[in-house]
Design a protein around this motif. Sequence first.
Motif, PDB file in Angstrom:
ATOM      1  N   ILE A   2       0.857  -1.188   0.000  1.00 61.83           N
ATOM      2  CA  ILE A   2       0.000   0.000   0.000  1.00 61.83           C
ATOM      3  C   ILE A   2       0.893   1.237   0.000  1.00 61.83           C
ATOM      4  CG2 ILE A   2      -1.810   1.248   1.232  1.00 61.83           C
ATOM      5  CD1 ILE A   2      -2.529  -1.449   2.560  1.00 61.83           C
ATOM      6  N   VAL A   3       0.707   2.100  -0.993  1.00 61.72           N
ATOM      7  CA  VAL A   3       1.544   3.297  -1.129  1.00 61.72           C
ATOM      8  C   VAL A   3       0.728   4.540  -0.777  1.00 61.72           C
ATOM      9  CG1 VAL A   3       2.933   4.699  -2.697  1.00 61.72           C
ATOM     10  CG2 VAL A   3       2.900   2.202  -2.942  1.00 61.72           C
ATOM     11  N   HIS A   4       1.259   5.330   0.160  1.00 59.77           N
ATOM     12  CA  HIS A   4       0.666   6.607   0.530  1.00 59.77           C
ATOM     13  C   HIS A   4       1.610   7.709   0.046  1.00 59.77           C
ATOM     14  CE1 HIS A   4      -1.986   4.366   3.346  1.00 59.77           C
ATOM     15  NE2 HIS A   4      -0.878   3.672   3.627  1.00 59.77           N
ATOM     16  N   GLN A   5       1.247   8.400  -1.004  1.00 64.46           N
ATOM     17  CA  GLN A   5       2.088   9.448  -1.608  1.00 64.46           C
ATOM     18  C   GLN A   5       1.428  10.797  -1.363  1.00 64.46           C
ATOM     19  OE1 GLN A   5       3.029   8.825  -5.739  1.00 64.46           O
ATOM     20  NE2 GLN A   5       3.686  10.936  -6.050  1.00 64.46           N
ATOM     21  N   PHE A   6       2.189  11.771  -0.831  1.00 66.20           N
ATOM     22  CA  PHE A   6       1.570  12.981  -0.302  1.00 66.20           C
ATOM     23  C   PHE A   6       1.803  14.247  -1.119  1.00 66.20           C
ATOM     24  CE2 PHE A   6       1.885  10.030   3.207  1.00 66.20           C
ATOM     25  CZ  PHE A   6       0.628  10.123   3.771  1.00 66.20           C
ATOM     26  N   ASP A   7       2.636  14.201  -2.153  1.00 69.33           N
ATOM     27  CA  ASP A   7       2.878  15.426  -2.913  1.00 69.33           C
ATOM     28  C   ASP A   7       1.759  15.717  -3.907  1.00 69.33           C
ATOM     29  OD1 ASP A   7       3.489  13.307  -4.600  1.00 69.33           O
ATOM     30  OD2 ASP A   7       5.169  14.332  -5.567  1.00 69.33           O
ATOM     31  N   LYS A 130       5.975  -6.726  16.806  1.00 69.44           N
ATOM     32  CA  LYS A 130       6.105  -5.271  16.895  1.00 69.44           C
ATOM     33  C   LYS A 130       5.884  -4.641  15.522  1.00 69.44           C
ATOM     34  CE  LYS A 130       9.428  -5.731  20.685  1.00 69.44           C
ATOM     35  NZ  LYS A 130      10.840  -5.555  21.108  1.00 69.44           N
ATOM     36  N   VAL A 131       5.629  -3.358  15.507  1.00 67.37           N
ATOM     37  CA  VAL A 131       5.487  -2.610  14.257  1.00 67.37           C
ATOM     38  C   VAL A 131       6.851  -2.068  13.873  1.00 67.37           C
ATOM     39  CG1 VAL A 131       4.447  -0.613  13.139  1.00 67.37           C
ATOM     40  CG2 VAL A 131       3.083  -2.012  14.684  1.00 67.37           C
ATOM     41  N   LEU A 132       7.372  -2.528  12.747  1.00 64.21           N
ATOM     42  CA  LEU A 132       8.686  -2.109  12.268  1.00 64.21           C
ATOM     43  C   LEU A 132       8.526  -0.958  11.289  1.00 64.21           C
ATOM     44  CD1 LEU A 132      11.765  -2.489  11.908  1.00 64.21           C
ATOM     45  CD2 LEU A 132      11.228  -4.216  10.164  1.00 64.21           C
ATOM     46  N   VAL A 133       9.193   0.148  11.580  1.00 62.09           N
ATOM     47  CA  VAL A 133       9.175   1.316  10.700  1.00 62.09           C
ATOM     48  C   VAL A 133      10.585   1.508  10.145  1.00 62.09           C
ATOM     49  CG1 VAL A 133       8.696   3.777  10.482  1.00 62.09           C
ATOM     50  CG2 VAL A 133       7.341   2.380  12.056  1.00 62.09           C
ATOM     51  N   LEU A 134      10.762   1.252   8.856  1.00 63.33           N
ATOM     52  CA  LEU A 134      12.041   1.428   8.189  1.00 63.33           C
ATOM     53  C   LEU A 134      12.109   2.812   7.573  1.00 63.33           C
ATOM     54  CD1 LEU A 134      12.353  -1.997   6.316  1.00 63.33           C
ATOM     55  CD2 LEU A 134      13.442  -1.332   8.455  1.00 63.33           C
ATOM     56  N   HIS A 162       6.252  -0.900   8.007  1.00 65.26           N
ATOM     57  CA  HIS A 162       6.011   0.374   7.345  1.00 65.26           C
ATOM     58  C   HIS A 162       7.352   0.921   6.856  1.00 65.26           C
ATOM     59  CE1 HIS A 162       1.812   0.918   8.797  1.00 65.26           C
ATOM     60  NE2 HIS A 162       2.256   0.236   9.838  1.00 65.26           N
ATOM     61  N   ILE A 163       7.336   1.606   5.735  1.00 67.06           N
ATOM     62  CA  ILE A 163       8.526   2.273   5.202  1.00 67.06           C
ATOM     63  C   ILE A 163       8.216   3.755   5.087  1.00 67.06           C
ATOM     64  CG2 ILE A 163      10.120   2.477   3.245  1.00 67.06           C
ATOM     65  CD1 ILE A 163       9.331  -0.444   2.531  1.00 67.06           C
ATOM     66  N   ILE A 164       9.125   4.591   5.587  1.00 63.83           N
ATOM     67  CA  ILE A 164       8.988   6.039   5.442  1.00 63.83           C
ATOM     68  C   ILE A 164      10.158   6.550   4.611  1.00 63.83           C
ATOM     69  CG2 ILE A 164       9.076   8.258   6.629  1.00 63.83           C
ATOM     70  CD1 ILE A 164       7.447   7.144   8.851  1.00 63.83           C
ATOM     71  N   SER A 165       9.854   7.225   3.510  1.00 65.75           N
ATOM     72  CA  SER A 165      10.869   7.830   2.648  1.00 65.75           C
ATOM     73  C   SER A 165      10.442   9.234   2.277  1.00 65.75           C
ATOM     74  CB  SER A 165      11.082   7.013   1.374  1.00 65.75           C
ATOM     75  OG  SER A 165      11.768   5.805   1.634  1.00 65.75           O
ATOM     76  N   ASN A 183       1.400  -6.761   2.686  1.00 61.66           N
ATOM     77  CA  ASN A 183       0.711  -5.822   3.563  1.00 61.66           C
ATOM     78  C   ASN A 183       1.606  -4.686   4.050  1.00 61.66           C
ATOM     79  OD1 ASN A 183       2.291  -7.386   5.263  1.00 61.66           O
ATOM     80  ND2 ASN A 183       0.752  -7.505   6.879  1.00 61.66           N
ATOM     81  N   THR A 184       2.834  -4.602   3.519  1.00 64.07           N
ATOM     82  CA  THR A 184       3.727  -3.484   3.842  1.00 64.07           C
ATOM     83  C   THR A 184       3.104  -2.174   3.356  1.00 64.07           C
ATOM     84  OG1 THR A 184       5.693  -4.874   3.653  1.00 64.07           O
ATOM     85  CG2 THR A 184       6.028  -2.500   3.461  1.00 64.07           C
ATOM     86  N   GLN A 185       3.295  -1.111   4.144  1.00 67.34           N
ATOM     87  CA  GLN A 185       2.795   0.205   3.750  1.00 67.34           C
ATOM     88  C   GLN A 185       3.965   1.170   3.576  1.00 67.34           C
ATOM     89  OE1 GLN A 185      -0.890   1.738   5.450  1.00 67.34           O
ATOM     90  NE2 GLN A 185      -1.070  -0.108   6.719  1.00 67.34           N
ATOM     91  N   LEU A 186       3.953   1.890   2.467  1.00 67.44           N
ATOM     92  CA  LEU A 186       4.979   2.888   2.165  1.00 67.44           C
ATOM     93  C   LEU A 186       4.381   4.274   2.318  1.00 67.44           C
ATOM     94  CD1 LEU A 186       7.702   3.910   0.968  1.00 67.44           C
ATOM     95  CD2 LEU A 186       6.683   3.582  -1.306  1.00 67.44           C
ATOM     96  N   TRP A 187       5.030   5.097   3.139  1.00 68.59           N
ATOM     97  CA  TRP A 187       4.628   6.482   3.374  1.00 68.59           C
ATOM     98  C   TRP A 187       5.719   7.358   2.772  1.00 68.59           C
ATOM     99  CZ3 TRP A 187      -0.059   6.762   6.038  1.00 68.59           C
ATOM    100  CH2 TRP A 187      -0.480   5.559   6.611  1.00 68.59           C
ATOM    101  N   ILE A 188       5.407   8.036   1.682  1.00 67.68           N
ATOM    102  CA  ILE A 188       6.444   8.738   0.929  1.00 67.68           C
ATOM    103  C   ILE A 188       5.953  10.127   0.529  1.00 67.68           C
ATOM    104  CG2 ILE A 188       5.738   7.745  -1.302  1.00 67.68           C
ATOM    105  CD1 ILE A 188       8.826   7.492  -1.879  1.00 67.68           C
ATOM    106  N   ALA A 189       6.842  11.111   0.664  1.00 66.40           N
ATOM    107  CA  ALA A 189       6.450  12.489   0.372  1.00 66.40           C
ATOM    108  C   ALA A 189       6.302  12.732  -1.122  1.00 66.40           C
ATOM    109  CB  ALA A 189       7.469  13.459   0.979  1.00 66.40           C
TER     110      ALA A 189
END
Length: 217
Positions: A2-7, A130-134, A162-165, A183-189
Amino acid sequence: MIVHQFDQTNSILNTFIAEIRDVDIQKDSMRFRRNIERIGEILAYELSKSLDYRDTTIQTPLGNKKTFTCSDKVVLCSVLRAGLPLHHGILSYFDDAENAFISAYRHHPNNDDAFEVVVKYFAAPVLDDKVLVLTDPMLATGKTLENVLDALKSHGEPKQIHIISVIGSKTGVTKVAEVFPKNTQLWIAAVDDGLTSKGYIVPGLGDAGDLSYGPKL
């Protein structure tokens, strides 16, 4: 994945992204680091909406108040050295998180564009349930996070990843989607279109580690 892109949505986040890209503004390394931290804070807040919460009753000076607090145990793992400002920004929101660090760098064995990602230093707590945030500010080819995932396997099975970039390439996002659990989620600007022959994001912003802490040898 799941990709969350915010720009794609107008917000103050886009101002911070614009400033870290700007060749004149990014000459101020302290401002560059702070903008990366602020982006991390925003993405951490957005990620927090996906976590599990429990009912809690708080005793105030004038009575009791029922509310909800996060029940997940978070482990924040960052790639050295470029990931440190992003790590600090996220940690300011998940202040009870456990911390992990890993060094991963590009090695060019033949002194040409081809490279392999080498992992040397790694320290992490147990990850089971645990919730792993990379966190890695630049998701270029995806090779770094693939190697990080391999290194983490010996530390247990996280409940969620979760991945934050900050900025990624379409190639990097696709690669990560292929190798990480579905089910990994990517949070990216922001996500850019291209990569150079050496695997740097275009238009990107340059080398995040150098811009944060100075050129390396």
